[in-house]
Scaffold this active site. Structure first.
Site, PDB file in Angstrom:
ATOM      1  N   THR A  79      38.938  52.907  57.867  1.00 40.34           N
ATOM      2  CA  THR A  79      40.121  52.746  58.726  1.00 40.34           C
ATOM      3  C   THR A  79      40.982  51.597  58.211  1.00 40.34           C
ATOM      4  OG1 THR A  79      38.887  53.604  60.595  1.00 40.34           O
ATOM      5  CG2 THR A  79      40.888  52.372  61.113  1.00 40.34           C
ATOM      6  N   SER A 127      48.806  41.514  45.733  1.00 42.99           N
ATOM      7  CA  SER A 127      48.082  40.802  46.793  1.00 42.99           C
ATOM      8  C   SER A 127      49.079  40.343  47.852  1.00 42.99           C
ATOM      9  CB  SER A 127      47.370  39.586  46.189  1.00 42.99           C
ATOM     10  OG  SER A 127      46.811  38.793  47.217  1.00 42.99           O
ATOM     11  N   GLN A 164      50.352  37.355  41.083  1.00 44.73           N
ATOM     12  CA  GLN A 164      51.166  36.127  41.090  1.00 44.73           C
ATOM     13  C   GLN A 164      52.624  36.397  40.741  1.00 44.73           C
ATOM     14  OE1 GLN A 164      50.287  33.256  42.195  1.00 44.73           O
ATOM     15  NE2 GLN A 164      48.066  33.398  42.233  1.00 44.73           N
ATOM     16  N   CYS A 222      36.918  26.039  41.436  1.00 44.98           N
ATOM     17  CA  CYS A 222      35.966  25.344  42.304  1.00 44.98           C
ATOM     18  C   CYS A 222      35.416  26.348  43.300  1.00 44.98           C
ATOM     19  CB  CYS A 222      36.678  24.223  43.042  1.00 44.98           C
ATOM     20  SG  CYS A 222      35.615  23.344  44.169  1.00 44.98           S
ATOM     21  N   ASN A 280      47.927  32.692  37.127  1.00 45.44           N
ATOM     22  CA  ASN A 280      47.849  31.943  38.382  1.00 45.44           C
ATOM     23  C   ASN A 280      47.763  30.430  38.175  1.00 45.44           C
ATOM     24  OD1 ASN A 280      45.404  33.432  37.438  1.00 45.44           O
ATOM     25  ND2 ASN A 280      44.351  31.900  38.673  1.00 45.44           N
ATOM     26  N   THR A 307      41.606  41.483  44.561  1.00 46.70           N
ATOM     27  CA  THR A 307      40.261  41.605  43.990  1.00 46.70           C
ATOM     28  C   THR A 307      39.767  43.045  44.103  1.00 46.70           C
ATOM     29  OG1 THR A 307      39.764  39.315  44.540  1.00 46.70           O
ATOM     30  CG2 THR A 307      37.877  40.764  44.168  1.00 46.70           C
TER      31      THR A 307
HETATM   32  N1  PLP Z   1      44.608  37.992  40.588  1.00 50.23           N
HETATM   33  C1  PLP Z   1      45.262  36.821  40.509  1.00 50.23           C
HETATM   34  C2  PLP Z   1      46.172  36.567  39.352  1.00 50.23           C
HETATM   35  C3  PLP Z   1      45.104  35.868  41.505  1.00 50.23           C
HETATM   36  O1  PLP Z   1      45.756  34.703  41.418  1.00 50.23           O
HETATM   37  C4  PLP Z   1      44.246  36.144  42.594  1.00 50.23           C
HETATM   38  C5  PLP Z   1      44.001  35.145  43.642  1.00 50.23           C
HETATM   39  O2  PLP Z   1      43.821  33.983  43.384  1.00 50.23           O
HETATM   40  C6  PLP Z   1      43.593  37.386  42.630  1.00 50.23           C
HETATM   41  C7  PLP Z   1      43.800  38.277  41.610  1.00 50.23           C
HETATM   42  C8  PLP Z   1      42.705  37.758  43.797  1.00 50.23           C
HETATM   43  O3  PLP Z   1      43.528  38.026  44.899  1.00 50.23           O
HETATM   44  P1  PLP Z   1      42.980  38.319  46.364  1.00 50.23           P
HETATM   45  O4  PLP Z   1      42.728  36.985  46.986  1.00 50.23           O
HETATM   46  O5  PLP Z   1      44.080  39.072  47.052  1.00 50.23           O
HETATM   47  O6  PLP Z   1      41.744  39.139  46.246  1.00 50.23           O
END
Ligand code: PLP
Length: 380
Positions: A231, A193, A173, A319, A145, A72
């Site tokens: 940090t 991620s 993903q 959700c 995802n 994110t």
């Molecule tokens: N992008 C995709 C395709 C995801 O599936 C997700 C998490 O569900 C994210 C971004 C966000 O990831 P994070 O939880 O590391 O912020």
């Protein structure tokens, strides 16, 4: 609890042993990686080892890896980094909320490219939208995802480059599930991620292609070359690096193993519930992901029934704060509303076994029996 079946890897994968070991080692390194003394240098070494591991796993240079708290934050950073260079953003209709919602905060001109009924970006429509924006930033995720549909990133990149644009690829993903390479994707920005690949939560990275614009000035201690001050979370990053290495090394064999598990699962679903839908079935898909809807089964109640049977999965519907809303991805694919309401995502990974698949199928049987008691009685 230990007998539970975890089939929700796309939400978050269980911690890999390699990541756990790296984290435990890092927890004992108490220094701040910016300190010059021995303890600081030890923490710095762990950080830089992880940077090399992440860079190597996606064919990037270590100095172009910026550690963040997850995908994110990396998506948000990329949106801001490109803002000065880009006249607007064109994104696929199936991008994650972390990108879609933030794009509207950062860009005045946001255009959304439709997807096919199989959940792949419609490249013709994408090109037309790109033509309307001067120096566009485009966002096309590597794999979705919810459905697992793999997107034609390299083709999208060619369309973007022809128009002098920049490409942001969310590979959260995809990493460890298909080959991910900054140069092969021709991505300007690549987002990763940790917890999707069996690393800890709270770590991720924005990977830059050489020369990708990064025009944000953030005050602070100058960490991550001033691009993401603060940090660093050394233990989480060390776990992320180890998870990257393991996930990418094992990806070729795991893809084959997981495809067999997924195929067995889907054959079981079709055999038991001939009226079921398997979303994105004929599209190139991640071997790990199966999004299914069974007639008469609502995801909201099915999730509880599956949980009672000891199986952890997600619904295709988003959700948050207790509110379930229809999946934006399935809506964009033109799926029928009752199928959207029934969508259940089973996603498998490094610790999944044949027994897990059998348990998922048995639990689905039980969920259907709960949801359709009258139908079952009549059938007897
Ligand atoms: N992008 C995709 C395709 C995801 O599936 C997700 C998490 O569900 C994210 C971004 C966000 O990831 P994070 O939880 O590391 O912020």
């Amino acid at each position: 609890m230990s007998d539970r079946v975890y089939a929700d890897f796309n939400a978050g994968a269980p911690l890999r042993p390699e990541a756990r070991e790296a984290m435990l080692r890092a927890l004992d390194a108490q220094g701040n990686p910016s300190s010059v003394h021995a303890a600081g240098r030890r923490a710095r070494a762990l950080l830089e080892t992880a940077r090399e591991e992440v860079a190597e796993s996606v064919g990037a240079r270590p100095e172009n890896v910026i550690f963040t708290s997850g995908a994110t934050e990396a998506l948000h950073l990329a949106l801001e980094a490109a803002r000065e260079a880009a006249g607007g953003i064109v994104l696929s209709a199936i991008e994650h909320d972390a990108l879609t919602a933030q794009a509207a905060n950062v860009y005045a001109d946001v255009r959304t490219a439709p997807v096919t009924t199989d959940g792949a970006i419609d490249l013709d429509a994408f090109e037309t939208l790109l033509d309307g924006v001067k120096h566009p930033l485009a966002a096309v995720m590597a794999a979705n995802n919810e459905t697992g549909a793999v997107q034609p990133v390299a083709q999208a990149a060619a369309c973007v480059r022809e128009r002098g644009g920049l490409l942001l690829v969310d590979a959260a993903q995809a990493l460890g599930r298909i080959p991910v390479d900054v140069a092969d994707f021709d991505a300007s920005y690549l987002v990763l991620s940790s917890h999707k690949i069996g690393g800890p939560q709270g770590a991720g990275a924005l990977v830059l292609a050489p020369g990708a614009p990064f025009t944000i000035a953030r005050g602070g201690g100058g960490q991550e070359r001033g691009r993401r001050p603060g940090t660093e979370n050394v233990a989480a990053i060390a776990g992320f690096g180890a998870a990257c290495r393991a996930a990418v090394e094992q990806q070729p064999s795991e893809s084959v193993r997981l495809a067999a598990l997924r195929d067995a699962f889907e054959a079981g679903v079709r055999g038991r519930f001939p009226d079921s839908t398997i979303f994105s079935e004929s599209a190139p898909r991640l071997a790990s992901t199966s999004l299914v809807a069974v007639s008469g089964l609502r995801a909201e109640t099915a999730l509880i029934a599956l949980d009672l049977e000891g199986v952890c999965v997600s619904s295709g519907a988003a959700c948050s704060s207790g509110k379930v809303r229809a999946s934006r991805v399935l809506t964009a694919m033109g799926a029928a509303p009752e199928r959207i309401q029934g969508a259940l995502r089973f996603s498998f990974g490094w610790s999944s076994t044949e027994r897990d698949v059998a348990r998922c199928l048995d639990a689905l049987d039980a969920a259907v029996a709960r949801a359709r008691p009258r139908t079952m009685e009549r059938a007897v």
